[in-house]
Design an enzyme around this catalytic site. Structure first.
Site, short mmCIF file in Angstrom:
data_model
loop_
_atom_site.label_atom_id
_atom_site.label_comp_id
_atom_site.label_asym_id
_atom_site.label_seq_id
_atom_site.Cartn_x
_atom_site.Cartn_y
_atom_site.Cartn_z
N ASP A 4 25.93 1.15 35.83
CA ASP A 4 25.35 2.09 36.80
C ASP A 4 26.31 3.26 36.96
OD1 ASP A 4 24.02 3.12 39.37
OD2 ASP A 4 22.85 1.30 39.03
N TYR A 60 8.66 13.04 35.88
CA TYR A 60 8.78 11.58 35.91
C TYR A 60 7.69 10.94 35.05
CZ TYR A 60 9.19 6.83 37.82
OH TYR A 60 9.33 5.47 37.95
N LYS A 71 8.12 8.70 31.55
CA LYS A 71 7.71 7.29 31.40
C LYS A 71 6.71 7.12 30.26
CE LYS A 71 10.36 5.63 34.59
NZ LYS A 71 11.50 4.76 34.23
P1 NAD Z 1 16.61 2.14 42.42
O1 NAD Z 1 16.82 3.56 42.83
O2 NAD Z 1 16.71 1.06 43.43
O3 NAD Z 1 17.57 1.78 41.19
C1 NAD Z 1 17.85 2.68 40.15
C2 NAD Z 1 19.30 2.55 39.76
O4 NAD Z 1 19.56 3.45 38.66
C3 NAD Z 1 20.27 2.96 40.88
O5 NAD Z 1 21.24 1.94 41.07
C4 NAD Z 1 20.90 4.24 40.38
O6 NAD Z 1 22.23 4.43 40.81
C5 NAD Z 1 20.82 4.04 38.87
N1 NAD Z 1 20.94 5.30 38.13
C6 NAD Z 1 20.43 6.50 38.44
N2 NAD Z 1 20.79 7.41 37.53
C7 NAD Z 1 21.56 6.76 36.62
C8 NAD Z 1 22.26 7.17 35.45
N3 NAD Z 1 22.24 8.44 35.03
N4 NAD Z 1 22.93 6.22 34.74
C9 NAD Z 1 22.97 4.95 35.16
N5 NAD Z 1 22.36 4.51 36.28
C10 NAD Z 1 21.67 5.41 37.00
O7 NAD Z 1 15.17 2.12 41.73
P2 NAD Z 1 14.24 0.97 41.11
O8 NAD Z 1 12.96 1.04 41.81
O9 NAD Z 1 14.97 -0.31 40.99
O10 NAD Z 1 14.01 1.62 39.66
C11 NAD Z 1 14.41 1.01 38.46
C12 NAD Z 1 13.49 1.50 37.36
O11 NAD Z 1 12.14 1.16 37.69
C13 NAD Z 1 13.49 3.02 37.16
O12 NAD Z 1 13.45 3.31 35.78
C14 NAD Z 1 12.21 3.45 37.83
O13 NAD Z 1 11.72 4.66 37.31
C15 NAD Z 1 11.31 2.28 37.51
N6 NAD Z 1 10.11 2.13 38.34
C16 NAD Z 1 10.22 2.03 39.69
C17 NAD Z 1 9.06 1.93 40.45
C18 NAD Z 1 9.10 1.87 41.94
O14 NAD Z 1 8.06 1.97 42.58
N7 NAD Z 1 10.27 1.69 42.55
C19 NAD Z 1 7.81 1.89 39.82
C20 NAD Z 1 7.74 1.97 38.45
C21 NAD Z 1 8.91 2.10 37.72
#
Ligand code: NAD
Length: 257
Positions: free
Chosen positions: A36, A157, A161
């Site tokens: 991270d 975004y 994706k």
């Molecule tokens: P979150 O914000 O809780 O976790 C994301 C993590 O990625 C964070 O710890 C952040 O510090 C880290 N991060 C950000 N930029 C980074 C970088 N450049 N290098 C390394 N780490 C980095 O979010 P989440 O909901 O757990 O999301 C995880 C994945 O799921 C993402 O790809 C997100 O797009 C996808 N997603 C989330 C949802 C939702 O509703 N939350 C839905 C569909 C997809």
């Protein structure tokens, strides 16, 4: 235990889906490389795993930077001897991301660099390591927005994706004979920090909720269970899929009252 003796690298492991998956994978016997840019959150994930008797290492890694991605894979191999599972999960949802007319180029570039190029770089350096291990499983976090148009605009975004999904298919086909499976995880809307910050009012949350047949946001822990299936030998004939875990959102035309 489903991941005994396996080494799993997880990006975005300081929070949300990444953290929950790190904890679950460690519980299932994997050694976890938690990556991270949030060093405090990443270290916390490792502490949680160690307190539970598991084995983990935190590596600061910005997935948009090639040298960081090369290093995280090197660290996995030097610390734990191999890499078997690569979960390219880190992603951002910028609050300035909107429709095509108003979204600034820097928001587009930042989102693409982390969400899409980050997955490419993870694979670029991770695949040679998986080959050295005799094969493995790659899971790339896409989203339900790669499958459906959303009424709340987030053009960068959504496009990022969609790229993750099509890249996943090609990777799966190219590397299938090398015993490497590649799947995309497509979560629905989750109650994690990422989405709750983006849907920053009750009105915006309700607008999203009316589209979900299950009637609630999903939990990061529910995505971790799907990732465990895709990572484990239970999914030995599963590759190239868009693995949708979304409370029914992509199946719905009209949701129940
Ligand atoms: P979150 O914000 O809780 O976790 C994301 C993590 O990625 C964070 O710890 C952040 O510090 C880290 N991060 C950000 N930029 C980074 C970088 N450049 N290098 C390394 N780490 C980095 O979010 P989440 O909901 O757990 O999301 C995880 C994945 O799921 C993402 O790809 C997100 O797009 C996808 N997603 C989330 C949802 C939702 O509703 N939350 C839905 C569909 C997809």
């Amino acid at each position: 235990m489903k991941l005994s003796g396996k080494v799993a690298l997880i990006t975005g492991a300081a929070s949300g889906i990444g953290r929950e998956t790190a904890l679950l994978f460690a519980n299932e016997g994997a050694s976890v490389v938690a990556c991270d840019i949030d060093d405090r959150g990443g270290a916390e994930t490792v502490t949680m795993i160690e307190q539970d008797g598991g084995s983990a290492l935190y590596v600061h890694s910005d997935v948009s930077k090639a040298k960081d991605c090369r290093r995280m894979v090197e660290q996995a191999e030097s610390e734990f001897g191999a890499l078997h599972i690569l979960f390219n999960n880190a992603g951002i949802m910028d609050s300035r991301d909107d429709n095509a007319e108003v979204t600034e180029e820097d928001v587009w570039d930042l989102t693409m660099n982390i969400n899409l190029k980050g997955v490419f770089l993870g694979c670029k350096y991770g695949i040679p390591a998986l080959k050295r291990a005799g094969g493995g499983s790659i899971i790339n976090t896409a989203s339900f927005v790669a499958l459906l148009g959303a009424a709340t605009p987030q053009i960068a975004y959504t496009a990022s994706k969609g790229g993750v999904l099509s890249m996943t298919r090609e990777l799966a086909v190219i590397h299938a004979r090398e015993n490497i499976r590649v799947n995309a995880l497509c979560p629905g809307p989750l109650r994690t920090e990422l989405l709750m910050k983006f849907l920053d009012s009750e009105e915006k949350r309700q607008r999203r909720l009316i589209h979900i047949p299950a009637g609630r946001f999903g939990e990061a822990a529910e995505m971790a269970k799907a990732a465990l299936f895709l990572a484990s030998d239970d999914a030995s004939y599963v590759t190239g899929t868009e693995f949708v875990v979304d409370g029914g959102i992509t199946a719905a035309y009209v949701t129940p009252e």
